[in-house]
Motif scaffolding. Structure first.
Motif, PDB file in Angstrom:
ATOM      1  N   GLN A  29       0.828  -1.205   0.000  1.00 54.92           N
ATOM      2  CA  GLN A  29       0.000   0.000   0.000  1.00 54.92           C
ATOM      3  C   GLN A  29       0.866   1.260   0.000  1.00 54.92           C
ATOM      4  O   GLN A  29       0.604   2.205  -0.738  1.00 54.92           O
ATOM      5  CB  GLN A  29      -0.947  -0.005   1.195  1.00 54.92           C
ATOM      6  N   SER A  30       1.905   1.272   0.809  1.00 59.62           N
ATOM      7  CA  SER A  30       2.815   2.421   0.846  1.00 59.62           C
ATOM      8  C   SER A  30       3.563   2.556  -0.475  1.00 59.62           C
ATOM      9  O   SER A  30       3.746   3.666  -0.989  1.00 59.62           O
ATOM     10  CB  SER A  30       3.822   2.268   1.987  1.00 59.62           C
ATOM     11  N   PHE A  31       3.985   1.424  -1.030  1.00 61.11           N
ATOM     12  CA  PHE A  31       4.689   1.431  -2.312  1.00 61.11           C
ATOM     13  C   PHE A  31       3.809   2.018  -3.414  1.00 61.11           C
ATOM     14  O   PHE A  31       4.257   2.859  -4.197  1.00 61.11           O
ATOM     15  CB  PHE A  31       5.116   0.002  -2.671  1.00 61.11           C
ATOM     16  N   VAL A  32       2.550   1.596  -3.462  1.00 65.76           N
ATOM     17  CA  VAL A  32       1.628   2.085  -4.493  1.00 65.76           C
ATOM     18  C   VAL A  32       1.385   3.591  -4.344  1.00 65.76           C
ATOM     19  O   VAL A  32       1.262   4.305  -5.330  1.00 65.76           O
ATOM     20  CB  VAL A  32       0.293   1.297  -4.449  1.00 65.76           C
ATOM     21  N   ALA A  33       1.390   4.077  -3.107  1.00 70.96           N
ATOM     22  CA  ALA A  33       1.170   5.507  -2.861  1.00 70.96           C
ATOM     23  C   ALA A  33       2.332   6.360  -3.360  1.00 70.96           C
ATOM     24  O   ALA A  33       2.157   7.541  -3.659  1.00 70.96           O
ATOM     25  CB  ALA A  33       0.936   5.751  -1.377  1.00 70.96           C
ATOM     26  N   VAL A  40      11.251  -1.728  -7.333  1.00 74.81           N
ATOM     27  CA  VAL A  40      10.503  -2.987  -7.292  1.00 74.81           C
ATOM     28  C   VAL A  40      10.104  -3.199  -5.839  1.00 74.81           C
ATOM     29  O   VAL A  40      10.945  -3.102  -4.939  1.00 74.81           O
ATOM     30  CB  VAL A  40      11.383  -4.167  -7.767  1.00 74.81           C
ATOM     31  N   ASN A  41       8.824  -3.462  -5.609  1.00 76.08           N
ATOM     32  CA  ASN A  41       8.355  -3.746  -4.257  1.00 76.08           C
ATOM     33  C   ASN A  41       8.725  -5.188  -3.917  1.00 76.08           C
ATOM     34  O   ASN A  41       8.239  -6.124  -4.538  1.00 76.08           O
ATOM     35  CB  ASN A  41       6.844  -3.530  -4.183  1.00 76.08           C
ATOM     36  N   VAL A  42       9.629  -5.357  -2.973  1.00 77.42           N
ATOM     37  CA  VAL A  42      10.137  -6.679  -2.609  1.00 77.42           C
ATOM     38  C   VAL A  42       9.606  -7.055  -1.226  1.00 77.42           C
ATOM     39  O   VAL A  42       9.707  -6.270  -0.275  1.00 77.42           O
ATOM     40  CB  VAL A  42      11.682  -6.704  -2.611  1.00 77.42           C
ATOM     41  N   ASN A  43       9.039  -8.255  -1.143  1.00 76.49           N
ATOM     42  CA  ASN A  43       8.534  -8.767   0.134  1.00 76.49           C
ATOM     43  C   ASN A  43       8.832 -10.262   0.214  1.00 76.49           C
ATOM     44  O   ASN A  43       9.448 -10.825  -0.691  1.00 76.49           O
ATOM     45  CB  ASN A  43       7.037  -8.472   0.272  1.00 76.49           C
ATOM     46  N   ASN A  44       8.404 -10.887   1.283  1.00 78.23           N
ATOM     47  CA  ASN A  44       8.686 -12.313   1.459  1.00 78.23           C
ATOM     48  C   ASN A  44       8.103 -13.164   0.338  1.00 78.23           C
ATOM     49  O   ASN A  44       8.651 -14.213   0.009  1.00 78.23           O
ATOM     50  CB  ASN A  44       8.153 -12.804   2.807  1.00 78.23           C
ATOM     51  N   ASP A  45       6.999 -12.729  -0.250  1.00 77.87           N
ATOM     52  CA  ASP A  45       6.344 -13.509  -1.297  1.00 77.87           C
ATOM     53  C   ASP A  45       7.105 -13.501  -2.620  1.00 77.87           C
ATOM     54  O   ASP A  45       7.026 -14.459  -3.375  1.00 77.87           O
ATOM     55  CB  ASP A  45       4.912 -13.016  -1.533  1.00 77.87           C
ATOM     56  N   ASN A  46       7.808 -12.408  -2.919  1.00 75.08           N
ATOM     57  CA  ASN A  46       8.482 -12.320  -4.223  1.00 75.08           C
ATOM     58  C   ASN A  46      10.007 -12.193  -4.115  1.00 75.08           C
ATOM     59  O   ASN A  46      10.674 -11.962  -5.112  1.00 75.08           O
ATOM     60  CB  ASN A  46       7.904 -11.169  -5.052  1.00 75.08           C
ATOM     61  N   TYR A  65      10.972   2.609   5.013  1.00 79.05           N
ATOM     62  CA  TYR A  65      10.289   3.838   5.430  1.00 79.05           C
ATOM     63  C   TYR A  65      11.265   4.932   5.863  1.00 79.05           C
ATOM     64  O   TYR A  65      11.207   6.054   5.387  1.00 79.05           O
ATOM     65  CB  TYR A  65       9.329   3.551   6.594  1.00 79.05           C
ATOM     66  N   HIS A  66      12.158   4.586   6.801  1.00 81.46           N
ATOM     67  CA  HIS A  66      13.035   5.593   7.402  1.00 81.46           C
ATOM     68  C   HIS A  66      14.518   5.226   7.387  1.00 81.46           C
ATOM     69  O   HIS A  66      15.324   5.888   8.023  1.00 81.46           O
ATOM     70  CB  HIS A  66      12.607   5.859   8.850  1.00 81.46           C
ATOM     71  N   GLY A  67      14.885   4.153   6.705  1.00 82.84           N
ATOM     72  CA  GLY A  67      16.289   3.778   6.597  1.00 82.84           C
ATOM     73  C   GLY A  67      16.793   2.856   7.688  1.00 82.84           C
ATOM     74  O   GLY A  67      17.997   2.663   7.819  1.00 82.84           O
TER      75      GLY A  67
END
Length: 105
Positions: A29-33, A40-46, A65-67
């Motif tokens: 959601q934050s990435f899309v905003a 590239v939005n990287v998470n555990n799923d990808n 978010y803040h480094g």
């Protein structure tokens, strides 16, 4: 490179101009905003697919978010074989303040 480096948003911008890869580890959601250019939005799923597709020889910028959480993610990616990994100081919040015209949605 055996370890990641922390860099400023200005240094990150220079690396982006040289075709660095950006891994944004914030929630979707934050990435899309808003996010850094070409991120590239990287998470555990990808994560596995990201590592297979990424050019491990190109500089890799890790943004959160803040480094803070990007530092442990950057160290993990170094251990996975990426040659040149950077954590962006201040994360996307600093990027958004420093370069509002360089945010994609």
């Amino acid at each position: 490179m055996d370890q990641y480096s922390c860099i400023s948003t200005a240094q990150a911008l220079e690396l982006l101009k040289k075709d660095a890869t950006v891994a944004d580890i914030r929630d979707q959601q934050s990435f899309v905003a808003g996010h850094m250019p070409h991120a590239v939005n990287v998470n555990n799923d990808n994560l596995h697919q990201f590592m297979q597709d990424a050019d491990m020889d190109k500089p890799l910028l890790v943004c959160c978010y803040h480094g803070i959480s990007s530092q442990s993610a950057a160290q993990f990616l170094v251990q996975q074989g990426f040659d040149e990994v950077y954590s962006v100081n201040g994360g996307f919040e600093a990027w958004r303040v420093d370069f509002p015209d360089q945010c994609e949605k």
